[in-house]
Design a protein around this motif. Structure first.
Motif, PDB file in Angstrom:
ATOM      1  N   ASP A  82       7.557   0.884   2.118  1.00 18.92           N
ATOM      2  CA  ASP A  82       6.291   0.523   2.853  1.00 18.92           C
ATOM      3  C   ASP A  82       5.670   1.637   3.942  1.00 18.92           C
ATOM      4  O   ASP A  82       4.422   1.850   4.186  1.00 18.92           O
ATOM      5  N   GLY A  85       3.120   4.565   3.162  1.00 15.58           N
ATOM      6  CA  GLY A  85       1.649   4.259   3.347  1.00 15.58           C
ATOM      7  C   GLY A  85       1.182   4.807   4.492  1.00 15.58           C
ATOM      8  O   GLY A  85       0.075   4.994   4.747  1.00 15.58           O
ATOM      9  N   TYR A 105       9.179   7.873  -9.436  1.00 13.67           N
ATOM     10  CA  TYR A 105       7.789   7.865  -9.310  1.00 13.67           C
ATOM     11  C   TYR A 105       6.963   6.563  -9.604  1.00 13.67           C
ATOM     12  O   TYR A 105       6.128   6.080  -8.880  1.00 13.67           O
ATOM     13  N   ARG A 106       7.555   5.780 -10.439  1.00 13.01           N
ATOM     14  CA  ARG A 106       7.182   4.477 -10.612  1.00 13.01           C
ATOM     15  C   ARG A 106       7.179   3.398  -9.760  1.00 13.01           C
ATOM     16  O   ARG A 106       6.607   2.631  -9.518  1.00 13.01           O
ATOM     17  N   ARG A 107       8.281   3.373  -9.080  1.00 15.04           N
ATOM     18  CA  ARG A 107       8.660   2.564  -7.738  1.00 15.04           C
ATOM     19  C   ARG A 107       7.869   2.965  -6.847  1.00 15.04           C
ATOM     20  O   ARG A 107       7.484   2.188  -5.925  1.00 15.04           O
ATOM     21  N   ALA A 109       4.765   4.767  -6.313  1.00 14.94           N
ATOM     22  CA  ALA A 109       3.381   4.688  -6.594  1.00 14.94           C
ATOM     23  C   ALA A 109       2.621   3.612  -6.146  1.00 14.94           C
ATOM     24  O   ALA A 109       1.641   4.044  -5.266  1.00 14.94           O
ATOM     25  N   PRO A 110       3.073   2.139  -5.811  1.00 12.20           N
ATOM     26  CA  PRO A 110       2.141   1.444  -5.392  1.00 12.20           C
ATOM     27  C   PRO A 110       2.217   1.307  -3.954  1.00 12.20           C
ATOM     28  O   PRO A 110       1.312   0.914  -3.163  1.00 12.20           O
ATOM     29  N   ALA A 111       3.181   2.081  -3.235  1.00 13.78           N
ATOM     30  CA  ALA A 111       3.284   2.282  -1.928  1.00 13.78           C
ATOM     31  C   ALA A 111       2.395   3.388  -1.162  1.00 13.78           C
ATOM     32  O   ALA A 111       2.287   3.411   0.050  1.00 13.78           O
ATOM     33  N   PRO A 114      -3.883   5.873  -0.007  1.00 15.46           N
ATOM     34  CA  PRO A 114      -4.732   6.424  -1.129  1.00 15.46           C
ATOM     35  C   PRO A 114      -5.192   7.804  -1.044  1.00 15.46           C
ATOM     36  O   PRO A 114      -5.875   8.372  -2.205  1.00 15.46           O
ATOM     37  N   PRO A 135       0.602   6.865 -12.009  1.00 14.60           N
ATOM     38  CA  PRO A 135      -1.011   6.313 -12.373  1.00 14.60           C
ATOM     39  C   PRO A 135      -1.965   7.400 -12.363  1.00 14.60           C
ATOM     40  O   PRO A 135      -2.009   8.342 -11.781  1.00 14.60           O
TER      41      PRO A 135
END
Length: 799
Positions: A82, A85, A105-107, A109-111, A114, A135
């Motif tokens: 986290d 971010g 990268y897959r792990r 990316a969501p964190a 933007p 993504p």
């Protein structure tokens, strides 16, 4: 206007590169969080904690100040994703495994924030393939970023775009890397090993092949391919040892795995050399394993011998005739090597021919322009000139003809002909790839100017390639006075610039006259004075060699007069009615350190090495350095409630008595040679811009010179305390009797001599004590041994 700011950076991977990238971010005061896998035992951040602790022990030091390691925030992928971010830039620097990188990268990316830029520090993996794991929303903000090892010291950073990377993202990242990290950026195409390693490693492999062809020993080759050839002093094989033979093998494998004979006509020469394979099998990985092409046994340096797989005495040098050849102008040098009959000369021609051939054939595939190749080889491999620059200087079409003749005769590494643009069209007509209009881009078929972002406008005299016609600092602007020691000039009509011209910018009585003239001119016609000399070093101190004839002819009185005049010059700078700001880059030693100390402010490049080193030649600082230490101690004490002055004097005394040199601007600040009010600039090419801005700002804010005032000294009681410690060092065998005498004289000056503690003294009074101590020592036989030893060998004499 949308301005991209890097307020915090995440570095993923606490290995050799990741940890050192984090260290350099701390050096330039950028908050950083360093990630790695959670430890299987103990603290989850154990892997990162071990890496951070290891930074304090590495040589060369990745941290400007070792204790700044505590500023690196530690994290692991299991608990702290986290934190990504909060980061504006995320640099992935894990091991060179495509599958590992893609999984991470897959792990992550969501964190990601933007707006965050994501960059992979890879030395040669496909940026396009890496981008495909992200993504689609992140791909426009993804690119490659290739730092060279060690990241603190190596100037080159390659940026590599993926197909979807936005141009603004690259511009923003380049701006941060240039200004914030102090690096030189080259944009490379997404090809195996990019530019510097592609050309450089191919060159090393070609050199190893030619070594076998001509039967030369590794030490002779390193002598030929080091400074004599205008390359890094470590040459070829010593450089391989420093880089690590396993690292070298990995980069070679990247070429082998990602290229073939169709993609690269030099591919057959990319086989792992037999000697490298043998060393790897033996576990000899170079410097890190204490054995590689070379091995140190006691004080002896041994070199590896492939036939016997043993180490034999090294130290062989090249024939001096080739050393003389390599000092000739480029055209004559290459002509002599092209027609040389001895194996060493033919070897040199072969490796130069190979480098020209390879760079020309691959230019269109790996880089936008020839400028990128030359800068990459300068900044990444320590070359004074890139391959295209040397080729152009030596005579473009003549050298091209020689290369093509060797290709046709089967003497080159590849049968691929030189590209058509070499012999015809704009390049042939211009006599090379670099012109005032720009450097050759074979894809567009034009000479293209250097990319100019706003950040580059701060670089008033940046490095330029030969033939570009870039303005030179030593002839730019308006000159008000120039002689053999100094040039006084201005760029803006507001700030006067004093540029020292003496060898190594050594300080002589003539130069002191020029500096005093600079102050007088600045006070009459300008708002400020900047001392900036365009290149390194800032100054290595007093010109002792120039003082010796006067000392021999007149005696110590000549030395005392010269020292007195230097001291007067320092005080003239300190009390000038306009701001005097020194721009420090490289070494500021002895009198050079004093010149900086007596300026009213200092702007220092990150890699500045500052210190009072006179003890090394058996002397004491004699141009105000000891008076500065005493005054500074009094100023520090005055800010506190402490009544004892001695604790504030101890660090300054130790620095002078032990000839401590700050090995970065950060450490120099810790030693007291730079103050908190002084400015540290990451990028050496921004130094003049920032220093002029600092002088202007001081003038516009109503700055006034300090008033002359008396200040307290530690007196005879303080001297007695220091003296007792020195006696213990002498009697314990830690310092020689002559070192004891020198340190005692330093203590005598900085404590104010034979006066009561708290006695108020002036700078002039302490400078008199300095001169007396300096002149006493200059007459001492052991000091004279040290001076002559330093002048003849460049190394300190311990007597």
């Amino acid at each position: 206007m949308n301005r991209f700011r890097v307020k915090k950076v995440a570095v993923l991977g606490a290995g050799v590169m990741g940890a050192q990238i984090a260290a350099h971010l701390v050096n330039v005061k950028v908050p950083v969080v360093l990630f790695d896998l959670p430890a299987r035992e103990g603290l989850k951040n154990g892997i990162v904690a071990k890496a951070v602790e290891g930074l304090k022990k590495l040589k060369p030091a990745p941290l400007g100040v070792a204790e700044d390691a505590a500023l690196i925030q530690q994290a692991n992928y299991e608990e702290h994703l986290d934190l990504l971010g909060e980061c504006d830039l995320v640099i992935e620097a894990i091991a060179e495994r495509m599958d590992w990188k893609l999984d991470l990268y897959r792990r992550m990316a969501p964190a990601l924030a933007p707006h965050a830029i994501v960059a992979s520090n890879t030395s040669g993996l496909s940026i396009t393939r890496l981008a495909e794991a992200l993504p689609e929303a992140i791909r426009p903000r993804f690119c490659g970023i290739h730092f060279f090892n060690p990241p603190r010291y190596m100037y080159l950073v390659e940026l590599i775009a993926a197909p979807a990377t936005l141009p603004q993202v690259l511009d923003d990242l380049e701006t941060f890397v240039v200004r914030g990290l102090g690096k030189g950026v080259v944009r490379a195409k997404d090809t195996p090993n990019f530019i510097a390693n592609r050309v450089g490693i191919a060159g090393m492999l070609a050199t190893m092949r030619e070594v076998e062809n001509f039967g030369l020993s590794y030490d002779v080759v390193d002598d030929l391919t080091g400074k004599k050839l205008g390359r890094a002093s470590s040459g070829t094989f010593r450089t391989a040892d420093v880089v690590g033979l396993d690292t070298l093998a990995h980069v070679i494998r990247t070429l082998q795995d990602n290229l073939d004979a169709d993609a690269d006509p030099f591919y057959p020469s990319f086989g792992t050399p037999a000697v490298l394979q043998a060393l790897l099998e033996m576990g000899h990985l170079g410097q890190k394993s204490k054995a590689g092409f070379y091995k140190k046994v006691g004080r002896d340096i041994l070199r590896f011998e492939l036939d016997s797989r043993t180490y034999v005495p090294g130290g062989q040098k090249a024939d001096e005739v080739y050393g003389r050849m390599l000092r000739k102008p480029a055209a004559e040098r290459l002509r002599l090597l092209r027609h040389a009959e001895g194996p060493q000369g033919r070897f040199l021609w072969a490796i130069l021919r190979n480098s020209f051939h390879y760079a020309a054939v691959h230019l269109a595939a790996i880089a936008e322009t020839a400028r990128d190749v030359d800068f990459a080889m300068r900044w990444g491999f320590g070359m004074q000139q890139g391959p295209f620059e040397l080729w152009q200087e030596a005579g473009w079409l003549q050298v091209a003809q020689w290369i093509q003749e060797d290709i046709d005769a089967g003497r080159a590494l590849s049968t691929a002909p030189l590209p058509a643009w070499v012999f015809q069209g704009p390049v042939a007509q211009a006599g090379g790839v670099h012109t005032p209009e720009g450097s050759w881009n074979p894809t567009s078929g034009r000479f293209e100017p250097r990319r100019l972002l706003p950040v580059h406008q701060r670089q008033l005299f940046p490095e330029a390639v030969l033939g570009s016609g870039a303005p030179r600092w030593d002839s730019a602007g308006h000159t008000l006075h120039e002689d053999k020691t100094i040039r006084l000039w201005t760029l803006d009509g507001q700030v006067l610039i004093a540029s020292i011209k003496t060898k190594m910018h050594a300080i002589s009585p003539e130069l002191c006259e020029g500096l005093q003239q600079a102050v007088e001119t600045a006070e009459q016609q300008f708002t400020g004075l900047v001392i900036w000399s365009g290149d390194e070093p800032f100054s290595v101190g007093a010109d002792l060699q120039a003082l010796l004839p006067a000392f021999m002819a007149v005696g110590v009185a000549a030395v005392e007069d010269a020292e007195g005049f230097m001291q007067q010059t320092m005080l003239r700078l300190r009390y000038a009615s306009v701001p005097v700001v020194s721009a420090i880059r490289g070494m500021a030693l002895g009198g050079g350190c004093e010149l900086a100390l007596y300026s009213q402010r200092r702007v220092a490049a990150m890699e500045s090495y500052i210190g009072l080193v006179e003890v090394g030649v058996g002397l004491v600082p004699g141009a105000g350095g000891l008076a500065y230490i005493a005054r500074r101690a009094a100023e520090l004490q005055a800010r506190t409630a402490h009544k004892d002055l001695l604790p504030f004097l101890t660090d300054g005394f130790s620095a002078a008595a032990m000839a401590k040199v700050g090995t970065s601007a950060l450490e120099s600040r810790k030693l007291g040679y730079l103050l908190d009010s002084d400015v540290i600039v990451p990028n050496k090419d921004e130094l003049l811009h920032v220093t002029i801005a600092e002088a202007r700002s001081m003038a516009e804010s109503g700055w006034r010179a300090p008033l002359r005032r008396l200040f307290p000294v530690a007196g005879r009681s303080g001297k007695a305390t220091i003296q007792g410690q020195l006696v213990n060092l002498r009697d314990g065998g830690f310092i020689s009797p002559h070192d004891f005498r020198i340190a005692s004289l330093i203590a005598h000056v900085v404590t104010g001599g034979d006066v009561d503690a708290g006695t108020l003294v002036s700078e002039e009074y302490l400078m008199t004590l300095e001169r007396q101590a300096f002149c006493e020592l200059v007459q001492h036989p052991k000091t004279q041994e040290r001076i002559l030893g330093m002048l003849s060998t460049g190394k300190p004499v311990r007597n």
